[in-house]
Write a protein that holds these residues in place. Structure first.
Motif, PDB file in Angstrom:
ATOM      1  N   ASP A  86       7.734   1.216   1.353  1.00  0.00           N
ATOM      2  CA  ASP A  86       6.813   0.207   1.872  1.00  0.00           C
ATOM      3  C   ASP A  86       5.368   0.545   1.557  1.00  0.00           C
ATOM      4  N   TYR A  87       5.031   1.842   1.584  1.00  0.00           N
ATOM      5  CA  TYR A  87       3.638   2.240   1.418  1.00  0.00           C
ATOM      6  C   TYR A  87       3.308   2.706   0.009  1.00  0.00           C
ATOM      7  N   ARG A  88       4.302   2.690  -0.878  1.00  0.00           N
ATOM      8  CA  ARG A  88       4.027   3.085  -2.253  1.00  0.00           C
ATOM      9  C   ARG A  88       2.964   2.181  -2.884  1.00  0.00           C
ATOM     10  N   VAL A  89       3.102   0.870  -2.645  1.00  0.00           N
ATOM     11  CA  VAL A  89       2.138  -0.084  -3.198  1.00  0.00           C
ATOM     12  C   VAL A  89       0.749   0.169  -2.636  1.00  0.00           C
ATOM     13  N   VAL A  90       0.677   0.492  -1.335  1.00  0.00           N
ATOM     14  CA  VAL A  90      -0.615   0.759  -0.699  1.00  0.00           C
ATOM     15  C   VAL A  90      -1.280   1.966  -1.345  1.00  0.00           C
ATOM     16  N   ILE A  91      -0.488   3.017  -1.574  1.00  0.00           N
ATOM     17  CA  ILE A  91      -1.034   4.235  -2.185  1.00  0.00           C
ATOM     18  C   ILE A  91      -1.517   3.946  -3.599  1.00  0.00           C
ATOM     19  N   GLU A  92      -0.732   3.191  -4.361  1.00  0.00           N
ATOM     20  CA  GLU A  92      -1.123   2.883  -5.736  1.00  0.00           C
ATOM     21  C   GLU A  92      -2.409   2.052  -5.764  1.00  0.00           C
ATOM     22  N   ARG A  93      -2.537   1.129  -4.829  1.00  0.00           N
ATOM     23  CA  ARG A  93      -3.763   0.325  -4.758  1.00  0.00           C
ATOM     24  C   ARG A  93      -4.959   1.196  -4.391  1.00  0.00           C
ATOM     25  N   ALA A  94      -4.744   2.153  -3.491  1.00  0.00           N
ATOM     26  CA  ALA A  94      -5.829   3.053  -3.104  1.00  0.00           C
ATOM     27  C   ALA A  94      -6.248   3.917  -4.278  1.00  0.00           C
ATOM     28  N   ILE A  95      -5.289   4.362  -5.069  1.00  0.00           N
ATOM     29  CA  ILE A  95      -5.617   5.146  -6.261  1.00  0.00           C
ATOM     30  C   ILE A  95      -6.468   4.312  -7.218  1.00  0.00           C
ATOM     31  N   GLY A  96      -6.079   3.053  -7.411  1.00  0.00           N
ATOM     32  CA  GLY A  96      -6.868   2.162  -8.272  1.00  0.00           C
ATOM     33  C   GLY A  96      -8.268   1.959  -7.743  1.00  0.00           C
ATOM     34  N   TYR A  97      -8.386   1.834  -6.434  1.00  0.00           N
ATOM     35  CA  TYR A  97      -9.703   1.658  -5.809  1.00  0.00           C
ATOM     36  C   TYR A  97     -10.587   2.878  -6.069  1.00  0.00           C
ATOM     37  N   LEU A  98     -10.022   4.099  -5.890  1.00  0.00           N
ATOM     38  CA  LEU A  98     -10.786   5.318  -6.105  1.00  0.00           C
ATOM     39  C   LEU A  98     -11.156   5.485  -7.571  1.00  0.00           C
ATOM     40  N   MET A  99     -10.267   5.105  -8.478  1.00  0.00           N
ATOM     41  CA  MET A  99     -10.546   5.198  -9.912  1.00  0.00           C
ATOM     42  C   MET A  99     -11.749   4.335 -10.277  1.00  0.00           C
ATOM     43  N   GLY A 100     -11.751   3.109  -9.749  1.00  0.00           N
ATOM     44  CA  GLY A 100     -12.846   2.209 -10.075  1.00  0.00           C
ATOM     45  C   GLY A 100     -14.146   2.607  -9.425  1.00  0.00           C
ATOM     46  N   LYS A 101     -14.105   3.115  -8.196  1.00  0.00           N
ATOM     47  CA  LYS A 101     -15.338   3.427  -7.468  1.00  0.00           C
ATOM     48  C   LYS A 101     -15.973   4.709  -7.957  1.00  0.00           C
ATOM     49  N   HIS A 102     -15.138   5.712  -8.310  1.00  0.00           N
ATOM     50  CA  HIS A 102     -15.683   7.023  -8.651  1.00  0.00           C
ATOM     51  C   HIS A 102     -15.434   7.404 -10.115  1.00  0.00           C
ATOM     52  N   ASP A 103     -14.955   6.475 -10.918  1.00  0.00           N
ATOM     53  CA  ASP A 103     -14.700   6.729 -12.347  1.00  0.00           C
ATOM     54  C   ASP A 103     -13.758   7.924 -12.528  1.00  0.00           C
ATOM     55  N   LEU A 104     -12.604   7.874 -11.846  1.00  0.00           N
ATOM     56  CA  LEU A 104     -11.627   8.957 -11.900  1.00  0.00           C
ATOM     57  C   LEU A 104     -10.404   8.524 -12.683  1.00  0.00           C
ATOM     58  N   THR A 105      -9.657   9.520 -13.133  1.00  0.00           N
ATOM     59  CA  THR A 105      -8.342   9.225 -13.684  1.00  0.00           C
ATOM     60  C   THR A 105      -7.367   9.030 -12.530  1.00  0.00           C
ATOM     61  N   ALA A 106      -6.187   8.508 -12.832  1.00  0.00           N
ATOM     62  CA  ALA A 106      -5.177   8.298 -11.791  1.00  0.00           C
ATOM     63  C   ALA A 106      -4.775   9.626 -11.143  1.00  0.00           C
ATOM     64  N   THR A 107      -4.651  10.667 -11.979  1.00  0.00           N
ATOM     65  CA  THR A 107      -4.272  11.988 -11.453  1.00  0.00           C
ATOM     66  C   THR A 107      -5.361  12.528 -10.541  1.00  0.00           C
ATOM     67  N   GLN A 108      -6.611  12.405 -10.957  1.00  0.00           N
ATOM     68  CA  GLN A 108      -7.719  12.894 -10.132  1.00  0.00           C
ATOM     69  C   GLN A 108      -7.801  12.130  -8.812  1.00  0.00           C
ATOM     70  N   ALA A 109      -7.587  10.822  -8.873  1.00  0.00           N
ATOM     71  CA  ALA A 109      -7.666  10.002  -7.669  1.00  0.00           C
ATOM     72  C   ALA A 109      -6.562  10.373  -6.688  1.00  0.00           C
ATOM     73  N   PHE A 110      -5.342  10.547  -7.193  1.00  0.00           N
ATOM     74  CA  PHE A 110      -4.235  10.882  -6.305  1.00  0.00           C
ATOM     75  C   PHE A 110      -4.394  12.281  -5.746  1.00  0.00           C
ATOM     76  N   THR A 111      -4.845  13.231  -6.589  1.00  0.00           N
ATOM     77  CA  THR A 111      -5.038  14.607  -6.108  1.00  0.00           C
ATOM     78  C   THR A 111      -6.077  14.647  -4.998  1.00  0.00           C
ATOM     79  N   GLY A 112      -7.172  13.928  -5.195  1.00  0.00           N
ATOM     80  CA  GLY A 112      -8.220  13.889  -4.177  1.00  0.00           C
ATOM     81  C   GLY A 112      -7.742  13.221  -2.905  1.00  0.00           C
ATOM     82  N   LEU A 113      -6.971  12.148  -3.050  1.00  0.00           N
ATOM     83  CA  LEU A 113      -6.435  11.444  -1.879  1.00  0.00           C
ATOM     84  C   LEU A 113      -5.499  12.350  -1.094  1.00  0.00           C
ATOM     85  N   ARG A 114      -4.626  13.057  -1.800  1.00  0.00           N
ATOM     86  CA  ARG A 114      -3.674  13.943  -1.141  1.00  0.00           C
ATOM     87  C   ARG A 114      -4.388  15.105  -0.456  1.00  0.00           C
TER      88      ARG A 114
END
Length: 235
Positions: A181-209
């Protein structure tokens, strides 16, 4: 000696072993106790279980005399069924009313309770309760009685194990569903962080975690909060 029909014993054991615990574990335990009572011709049967503090409690009894047997033992803290639990082995009494091991028990028993036998019900090697039967007359318990009771205690142990496994599977299924259920939410949050902070998907997920771990929160909950903040910034 109680006459035991081997074919009836095998048939009843097979039926109980293949019964799903989904219909309710207490109902299945009641059925097992009823079968013990009717198949072997004892006067009554019962089941006691231990709470977390290792104190036995009455769970199932086939009749009033059986309930008196369970209740008397629980009140006094002694008796063949309690001994079976504490000693983790079969305990019998040919006439519990004159048995010197439990001198106070007779006064609290229903007059129809005379001979008593109990065997432990285990999960693993540790007892979690006892399966108990009684006769209304003095009775000489023999090896066939004890083996039959152990056979049914084994069935009860399997019912309990199956019920526990079902609960664990249910919990696992809920956890998996939560993740889905929350996989989509996490993926959207990763996209949000990528766009806001100019991060890669890996960097965004690592920072989120890492942020989730540092704040002792679930990644999905933090992701939902970030998306909520992002939606607020866009207004």
């Amino acid at each position: 000696m109680t006459h035991i029909d081997p074919e009836a014993l095998v048939a009843s054991l097979r039926k109980l072993r293949t019964t799903s615990p989904a219909t309710g574990i207490v109902h299945q335990l009641e059925r097992a106790v009823d079968v013990v009572n009717s198949l072997f011709g004892y006067s009554g049967a019962g089941l006691m279980f231990a709470e977390e503090g290792k104190d036995l409690r009455y769970l199932v009894a086939t009749d009033d005399p059986g309930r008196s047997l369970e209740g008397a033992q629980l009140h006094l803290g002694q008796g063949p069924c309690i001994s079976a639990f504490e000693e983790n082995c079969a305990v019998t009494s040919n006439d519990v009313r004159v048995d010197p091991r439990w001198p106070k028990l007779a006064d609290r028993l229903h007059p129809e309770v005379r001979a008593v036998a109990g065997v432990p019900v285990r999960l693993g090697s540790e007892p979690v309760g006892t399966l108990n039967v009684y006769q209304a007359t003095v009775y000489q318990w023999d090896e066939s009685d004890i083996q039959a009771l152990y056979g049914y205690s084994d069935v009860i142990e399997q019912l309990l194990a199956a019920a526990m496994a079902a609960e664990e599977k249910s919990a696992l299924a809920e956890q998996l569903q939560y993740a889905l259920d929350y996989r989509v939410v996490i993926e959207r949050a990763i996209g949000y962080l990528m766009g806001k902070h100019d991060l890669t998907a890996t960097q965004a997920f690592t920072g989120l975690r890492k942020q989730a771990r540092d704040s002792r929160r679930r990644v999905a909950d933090l992701a939902a909060e970030l998306l909520g903040e992002g939606a607020g910034e866009m207004r």
